[in-house]
Scaffold this motif. Sequence first.
Motif, PDB file in Angstrom:
ATOM      1  N   UNK A  17       0.804  -1.225   0.000  1.00 56.15           N
ATOM      2  CA  UNK A  17       0.000   0.000   0.000  1.00 56.15           C
ATOM      3  C   UNK A  17       0.837   1.276   0.000  1.00 56.15           C
ATOM      4  N   UNK A  18       2.133   1.203   0.228  1.00 55.36           N
ATOM      5  CA  UNK A  18       2.940   2.410   0.353  1.00 55.36           C
ATOM      6  C   UNK A  18       3.260   3.129  -0.955  1.00 55.36           C
ATOM      7  N   UNK A  19       3.371   2.454  -2.110  1.00 53.38           N
ATOM      8  CA  UNK A  19       3.696   3.220  -3.309  1.00 53.38           C
ATOM      9  C   UNK A  19       2.593   4.207  -3.680  1.00 53.38           C
ATOM     10  N   UNK A  20       3.005   5.405  -4.074  1.00 57.44           N
ATOM     11  CA  UNK A  20       2.045   6.429  -4.458  1.00 57.44           C
ATOM     12  C   UNK A  20       1.813   6.429  -5.965  1.00 57.44           C
ATOM     13  N   UNK A  21       2.805   6.039  -6.710  1.00 63.79           N
ATOM     14  CA  UNK A  21       2.717   6.117  -8.164  1.00 63.79           C
ATOM     15  C   UNK A  21       1.766   5.056  -8.709  1.00 63.79           C
ATOM     16  N   UNK A  22       0.990   5.454  -9.699  1.00 66.89           N
ATOM     17  CA  UNK A  22       0.034   4.526 -10.312  1.00 66.89           C
ATOM     18  C   UNK A  22       0.748   3.339 -10.943  1.00 66.89           C
ATOM     19  N   UNK A  23       1.897   3.571 -11.512  1.00 67.31           N
ATOM     20  CA  UNK A  23       2.655   2.494 -12.128  1.00 67.31           C
ATOM     21  C   UNK A  23       3.068   1.445 -11.109  1.00 67.31           C
ATOM     22  N   UNK A  24       3.495   1.899  -9.951  1.00 67.71           N
ATOM     23  CA  UNK A  24       3.888   0.954  -8.904  1.00 67.71           C
ATOM     24  C   UNK A  24       2.699   0.107  -8.473  1.00 67.71           C
ATOM     25  N   UNK A  25       1.528   0.709  -8.423  1.00 71.28           N
ATOM     26  CA  UNK A  25       0.327  -0.036  -8.043  1.00 71.28           C
ATOM     27  C   UNK A  25      -0.047  -1.057  -9.105  1.00 71.28           C
ATOM     28  N   UNK A  26       0.080  -0.665 -10.332  1.00 71.68           N
ATOM     29  CA  UNK A  26      -0.235  -1.584 -11.428  1.00 71.68           C
ATOM     30  C   UNK A  26       0.744  -2.751 -11.418  1.00 71.68           C
TER      31      UNK A  26
ATOM     32  N   UNK B 259       2.458  -3.905  -8.834  1.00 69.36           N
ATOM     33  CA  UNK B 259       2.193  -4.732  -7.660  1.00 69.36           C
ATOM     34  C   UNK B 259       0.981  -5.622  -7.894  1.00 69.36           C
ATOM     35  N   UNK B 260      -0.029  -5.081  -8.546  1.00 65.59           N
ATOM     36  CA  UNK B 260      -1.223  -5.864  -8.856  1.00 65.59           C
ATOM     37  C   UNK B 260      -0.898  -6.989  -9.829  1.00 65.59           C
ATOM     38  N   UNK B 261      -0.126  -6.683 -10.835  1.00 64.31           N
ATOM     39  CA  UNK B 261       0.269  -7.691 -11.809  1.00 64.31           C
ATOM     40  C   UNK B 261       1.088  -8.791 -11.140  1.00 64.31           C
ATOM     41  N   UNK B 262       2.021  -8.402 -10.293  1.00 70.34           N
ATOM     42  CA  UNK B 262       2.829  -9.390  -9.585  1.00 70.34           C
ATOM     43  C   UNK B 262       1.960 -10.279  -8.701  1.00 70.34           C
ATOM     44  N   UNK B 263       1.006  -9.694  -8.012  1.00 71.85           N
ATOM     45  CA  UNK B 263       0.096 -10.472  -7.165  1.00 71.85           C
ATOM     46  C   UNK B 263      -0.722 -11.441  -8.011  1.00 71.85           C
ATOM     47  N   UNK B 264      -1.157 -10.989  -9.181  1.00 72.79           N
ATOM     48  CA  UNK B 264      -1.919 -11.870 -10.072  1.00 72.79           C
ATOM     49  C   UNK B 264      -1.060 -13.025 -10.563  1.00 72.79           C
ATOM     50  N   UNK B 265       0.195 -12.736 -10.884  1.00 70.16           N
ATOM     51  CA  UNK B 265       1.104 -13.795 -11.334  1.00 70.16           C
ATOM     52  C   UNK B 265       1.319 -14.815 -10.214  1.00 70.16           C
ATOM     53  N   UNK B 266       1.536 -14.354  -8.990  1.00 68.00           N
ATOM     54  CA  UNK B 266       1.716 -15.272  -7.861  1.00 68.00           C
ATOM     55  C   UNK B 266       0.464 -16.119  -7.641  1.00 68.00           C
ATOM     56  N   UNK B 267      -0.702 -15.506  -7.750  1.00 69.89           N
ATOM     57  CA  UNK B 267      -1.944 -16.279  -7.577  1.00 69.89           C
ATOM     58  C   UNK B 267      -2.054 -17.359  -8.646  1.00 69.89           C
ATOM     59  N   UNK B 268      -1.732 -16.996  -9.875  1.00 66.91           N
ATOM     60  CA  UNK B 268      -1.807 -17.985 -10.954  1.00 66.91           C
ATOM     61  C   UNK B 268      -0.733 -19.063 -10.791  1.00 66.91           C
ATOM     62  N   UNK B 269       0.429 -18.673 -10.295  1.00 70.81           N
ATOM     63  CA  UNK B 269       1.483 -19.655 -10.028  1.00 70.81           C
ATOM     64  C   UNK B 269       1.000 -20.667  -8.994  1.00 70.81           C
ATOM     65  N   UNK B 270       0.310 -20.191  -7.962  1.00 71.02           N
ATOM     66  CA  UNK B 270      -0.225 -21.087  -6.932  1.00 71.02           C
ATOM     67  C   UNK B 270      -1.309 -21.999  -7.480  1.00 71.02           C
TER      68      UNK B 270
END
Length: 186
Positions: free
Chosen positions: A112-121, A123-134
């Motif tokens: 939650x700490x990044x302010x930049x929209x790119x960082x949020x995008x 982080x979301x993509x990375x979380x989605x990749x980890x979920x799919x990996x699981x």
Amino acid sequence: MTGPKDTAEPELLSKIVAGDRPAFNLLAKNHAPRLLALATRMLGSPEDAQDAVQDALAATWIGRHRLDTSRSAAPFLTTVTLNKCRDRLRRRKAARFLGFGSGQDEAFQPDPSPDAETAMIDADLLARVYRELERLPIRLREALVLVSLDGRSQREAAALLGVTEKAVETRIYRARQKIRDKIPDL
């Protein structure tokens, strides 16, 4: 990749087989970071990974008579760690089936700490990749993690998994394809 490689490993393993605890502690210290990275990638949770590596090292100590003193300990330790990860994944799957746990690991929530929209995008993509990996079948996940994330060759992964190099190559291809199918913007 296989931990500190020196000519003293056969001697170290002989001491371990004979029950020398300090020798085992040295072996564990040398291999633990790599095993922990592997388990974290397999399980998606640093806490579960630490537990799996501890279980693997405990099992190795208990079964130290099975160590082959003429070979590197790295493949043996990797196999035991993968088995402990599989055990945890089976228990996790059973718990989800029975309605325990949310199925969402807190470790992979976007920061939650990044302010930049790119960082949020990102982080979301990375979380989605980890979920799919699981969500990948264990055979596909193991091959992908060993080669793509743990940096092993397909030959090493094949030896560890007890399959052919072609099977590892196919599993990696299928794993990547499944992830791409679920995350088209990857």
